[in-house]
Design a protein around this motif. Sequence first.
Motif, short mmCIF file in Angstrom:
data_model
loop_
_atom_site.label_atom_id
_atom_site.label_comp_id
_atom_site.label_asym_id
_atom_site.label_seq_id
_atom_site.Cartn_x
_atom_site.Cartn_y
_atom_site.Cartn_z
N GLU A 31 0.83 -1.20 0.00
CA GLU A 31 0.00 0.00 0.00
C GLU A 31 0.87 1.25 0.00
N ASN A 32 0.37 2.31 -0.65
CA ASN A 32 1.06 3.61 -0.69
C ASN A 32 2.50 3.47 -1.21
N ALA A 33 2.71 2.57 -2.15
CA ALA A 33 4.08 2.27 -2.57
C ALA A 33 4.35 2.50 -4.06
N PHE A 34 3.31 2.61 -4.88
CA PHE A 34 3.51 2.60 -6.32
C PHE A 34 3.45 4.00 -6.93
N HIS A 35 4.37 4.25 -7.85
CA HIS A 35 4.40 5.54 -8.55
C HIS A 35 3.28 5.64 -9.58
N HIS A 47 1.58 8.98 -2.38
CA HIS A 47 1.06 10.34 -2.45
C HIS A 47 1.41 10.97 -3.80
N HIS A 48 0.41 11.48 -4.49
CA HIS A 48 0.55 12.09 -5.81
C HIS A 48 0.95 11.07 -6.89
N GLY A 49 0.76 9.77 -6.61
CA GLY A 49 1.00 8.77 -7.63
C GLY A 49 -0.01 8.88 -8.76
N LEU A 50 0.30 8.27 -9.90
CA LEU A 50 -0.49 8.42 -11.12
C LEU A 50 -1.32 7.17 -11.39
N PHE A 51 -2.56 7.41 -11.82
CA PHE A 51 -3.46 6.33 -12.22
C PHE A 51 -3.83 6.53 -13.69
N ARG A 91 -4.38 11.78 -10.58
CA ARG A 91 -3.31 11.84 -9.57
C ARG A 91 -3.91 11.73 -8.18
N LYS A 92 -3.32 10.88 -7.36
CA LYS A 92 -3.83 10.66 -6.01
C LYS A 92 -3.64 11.91 -5.14
N GLY A 140 -7.60 12.91 -8.55
CA GLY A 140 -7.92 14.07 -9.36
C GLY A 140 -7.57 13.88 -10.82
N CYS A 141 -8.54 14.06 -11.71
CA CYS A 141 -8.31 13.87 -13.14
C CYS A 141 -7.37 14.96 -13.66
N ARG A 142 -6.36 14.58 -14.42
CA ARG A 142 -5.38 15.52 -14.96
C ARG A 142 -5.35 15.56 -16.49
N ARG A 143 -5.59 14.43 -17.15
CA ARG A 143 -5.55 14.39 -18.62
C ARG A 143 -6.68 13.50 -19.13
N ILE A 144 -7.30 13.92 -20.22
CA ILE A 144 -8.23 13.08 -20.95
C ILE A 144 -7.83 13.12 -22.42
N LEU A 145 -7.49 11.97 -22.97
CA LEU A 145 -7.14 11.86 -24.38
C LEU A 145 -8.23 11.06 -25.08
#
Length: 325
Positions: A167-171, A236-240, A285-286, A262-267
Motif C-alpha cells: 500500500e502507498n508504494a507505487f508511482h 502520495h501524488h501517484g499516477l493512475f 493523480r492521487k 484528481g483527473c489531470r488528462r483526458i485523451l
Amino acid sequence: MNDTTITTARALFPRGLHQPEDSYRFGADALLLAAFAAQNLASLPGAAPRKVAELGSGCGAALLGLCLRLPSAAAAMTGHGRQAAPLPSPCSGVRRAEPQSATVCGQPGGEGCGGNDAPRLHALGLEQDAALCAAATANARLLGLDDICRFRQGDLADTHFLRDCGENAFHLVLANPPYALADSGRHSASARRDAALRGPSPLHAGTSAPRRSGKQPGMPDPLAVFCHAARRLLRHHGLFCCIFPAVELSRLLSTLERERLGCRRILPLCPRAGEPAKRVLVLARKDAAAQCLLESPLPLHHGQGWSPEALAFCSWLGAGHEEKR
C-alpha cells in the motif's frame, strides 16, 4: 532463455503471447494503455526506482508493453545470456497466439521513453484468475522481463491482499477496468470473457463456468473496486492511468472523485478524424485537485488502416493483433 530467443520474442510482440483458450483476447485497448502509461511514467522527475502495478492484468499484455517501452527492459537483458530455467509449460487451456504476417513496428527493448540513465522499473501485475496469472508469468519470462515484472493472483477487493502487495508504494497504477454493469447486455458462456467486461463473479472466479445472468444484488461495482484499489496502492501524488468507454466518462470521473484521484488528462480516441470518441485514456493523480486537460482527439484509423497519428503514439498497433470488446 537466451538473448536471441528474447530478442525474437520482443520483435514479435504483441504477437506470440500465451493466453487461455476461453479468455477475452487482448487488443488495441491494452496496447494504447501501455503507450499512455509509459508516456506518463517517463514524465516523472528524479532517478529513483519506479514501482508500477496493473490491476486486472490478464495475460500481461499492457504491463509487459509498458516495460518494453522503457529503457529498463534493456537492463533486464543483462544476465539472460547464461542458461536460464526453461519456459514453464503452459497451464491447462493456455495456448500461444498464432503468428501473423503483419510487420511489427513496436518499440524495441531499450528504446522508447527516457534515456539510458532512466530509473529502474519494478512492475507487478495483479490478476484474480489463476490461468491468466500463469500465462502472464510465462509471457514475462518469454520476453526476458521476469526480473523486473512479476504477477500475483488475488482479489482486488481484498484489503489484506492489497496490503501485502504494498500500500502507498507505487508511482503509477494502470488498468483497463471492466465497464459493463452486471445486469446489462448478453453474458458470455465463458466466465473469463465475461469477467473482462463485468468483473469476476465471486462464485466462479478462475473458472470457465457460466456466470449467473440478470441483476446480482450485493455485487460491488467493478469500476469502484478498481479505483479504490488504485488509491490504496498509489503513493502520495501517484499516477493512475486507465482506458474507458467515452460514453461512460461521467461515471469514471465521479468514481475517481470519490477516491480522491484528481483527473489531470483526458485523451479521446476516435475511430476516424471528425467522428465521436469511442474510448478515452485518462490520467489521474492521487490526493490532487482535478485540473483536467482535455486533449485533441487521437484518430485511430485512416482509410482501411491505422492512422499515422495512432502509429506514432503506439506503433504496436501495426502488428495486426487487435480485437474489439
